[in-house]
Design an enzyme around this catalytic site. Structure first.
Site, PDB file in Angstrom:
ATOM      1  CG  HIS A   1      -7.674   0.260  -5.295  1.00 29.89           C
ATOM      2  ND1 HIS A   1      -7.273   1.179  -6.612  1.00 29.89           N
ATOM      3  CD2 HIS A   1      -8.281   1.206  -4.908  1.00 29.89           C
ATOM      4  CE1 HIS A   1      -8.039   2.202  -6.378  1.00 29.89           C
ATOM      5  NE2 HIS A   1      -8.793   2.306  -5.416  1.00 29.89           N
TER       6      HIS A   1
ATOM      7  CG  HIS B   1      -6.545  -3.332 -11.669  1.00 32.12           C
ATOM      8  ND1 HIS B   1      -5.345  -2.765 -12.614  1.00 32.12           N
ATOM      9  CD2 HIS B   1      -6.912  -2.544 -10.772  1.00 32.12           C
ATOM     10  CE1 HIS B   1      -5.009  -1.543 -11.901  1.00 32.12           C
ATOM     11  NE2 HIS B   1      -5.922  -1.304 -10.757  1.00 32.12           N
TER      12      HIS B   1
END
Length: 402
Positions: free
Chosen positions: A143, A194
């Site tokens: 992303h 993450h």
């Protein structure tokens, strides 16, 4: 140009053979994975500290932002960009997205580093797409990488094509892009998807890719719209990239995502190359002009979206029928993990003397226990969908005077 394309294909073939022979993936993984895993574990307190500011609004905000920069969103958004008259921007963002997706997923599966441990980290997966993303490895953050590249290229395109010279506007645009990237990175940490090291890796790789793309994008676009043997080169490139993909430590959906966007890139290139002078040249009507009003554009959307979905369905059905037939004819052993229930968990085809004496392709495919036809089916259906976006659907627009 022929020398360049030949060198590219030859270089990929050399890399596939040499990397397989030298076992490059495992060597890189043995070096990088412990280092990255250490930083993932040591970064857990930072994630827990960020998640301590838990609010329903933040869950919704960051989940929404993650959807906006996801691959499915861009897959749906890019056709609208083509149909709005911004062909150059649309094809450049498509190819850049394909490159980012391939590079990011390759690195993920080479390193095979874990995501933050859950528990204690709270992982928020508000959509099915996020649930699939959670099955991938962590580093780098796709992303973040995609946001840096696509928002950076979009900003570059707007500033150069609108000929804006105001330093204040440029500063404002850069600031907004940086803020957007920061929100995406923070959101990925807040959602537990993450670690900080994943975000930093995605940021650095994204900046490197963006710099490279801004250097070569004009040459790539010129080759796509006016080069020779473009479709055959891109088909060969797409095929080789399927074999150049590294094998992860454990199976993940990353290769499936790459296969889909690999097909999208081929479909876009093939369609644009054939119809550039009819539908994608620089003088086509653009949205908000007198020749392409909002009602006309809405008519394009209402006609275009069902059409590309029908083409995707037909491409998938055709691939499910033809690929097994071709594979069995060539004596290639096949299986299907999801698309063809009759081949689920089974293997068809036998090793014959003819196969043993066959060409390099047969030997390359038969090196594995069986070839998963789902890869070919997924590739063809998304290539068909993308081709329809830039070829079939614009032809319908012309016929319907839209």
């Amino acid at each position: 140009m022929h020398r360049i394309t030949g060198a590219v294909l030859g270089g990929i073939i050399f890399w596939v053979v040499s990397a397989s022979y030298l076992n490059v993936t495992r060597k890189l993984r043995s070096f990088l994975q412990p280092w990255v895993s250490h930083y993932v574990d040591s970064g857990t307190p930072i994630i827990l500290q960020i998640q301590s500011y838990r609010f329903g609004f933040l869950d919704a905000l960051f989940s929404g932002l993650s959807c906006v920069v996801s691959v499915p969103f861009y897959t749906a958004f890019l056709p609208l960009l083509f149909w709005s008259g911004h062909g150059q921007l649309a094809r450049q963002m498509t190819l850049l997205m394909a490159f980012c997706d391939y590079l990011g997923n390759c690195i993920k599966d080479v390193v095979s580093a874990p995501r933050p441990p859950s528990p204690p980290v709270r992982r928020v997966t508000a959509t099915k797409d996020e649930e699939e993303n959670a099955l991938e490895y962590g580093l780098p953050s796709s992303h973040t990488l995609n946001t840096v590249c696509l928002s950076g290229y979009l900003l570059h395109y707007v500033l150069t094509h609108t000929q804006i010279q105001d330093a204040y506007i440029t500063y404002l645009g850069v600031s907004l892009a940086c803020l957007f990237v920061a929100l995406i990175g923070l959101g990925r940490i807040y959602l537990g998807m993450h670690s900080l090291v994943d975000i930093l890796a995605g940021l650095l790789i994204g900046l490197g890719v963006l710099g490279l793309w801004l250097t070569v994008h004009e040459y790539i676009d010129s080759f796509v719209v006016s080069g020779q043997n473009v479709t055959s080169f891109w088909a060969a490139l797409s095929f080789l990239l399927l074999f150049a993909y590294p094998t992860p430590e454990l199976p993940t959906p990353s290769f499936e995502f790459h296969t889909a966007f690999d097909g999208v890139a081929l479909g876009i290139v093939a369609g644009v190359q054939q119809t550039y002078h009819q539908f994608h040249h620089g003088s086509v009507p653009r949205l908000f002009s007198s020749d392409l009003t909002i009602p006309v554009f809405m008519g394009r959307v209402l006609l275009g979206i069902p059409t590309i979905l029908i083409v995707k369905f037909c491409s998938k059905a055709l691939a499910k029928w033809t690929i097994p037939v071709v594979a069995n004819t060539l004596g290639i052993r096949i299986k299907s993990t999801s698309y063809i229930p009759t081949l689920n968990g089974s293997v068809t085809g036998k090793k014959s003397d003819k196969l043993k004496q066959g060409g390099y392709l047969q030997k390359l495919v038969s090196h594995h226990k069986a070839f998963d036809v789902d890869t070919g089916i997924r590739f063809i259906q998304y290539a068909g969908l993308a081709w329809s976006v830039v070829d079939l659907v614009p032809s319908l627009f012309s016929y319907m005077s839209l």
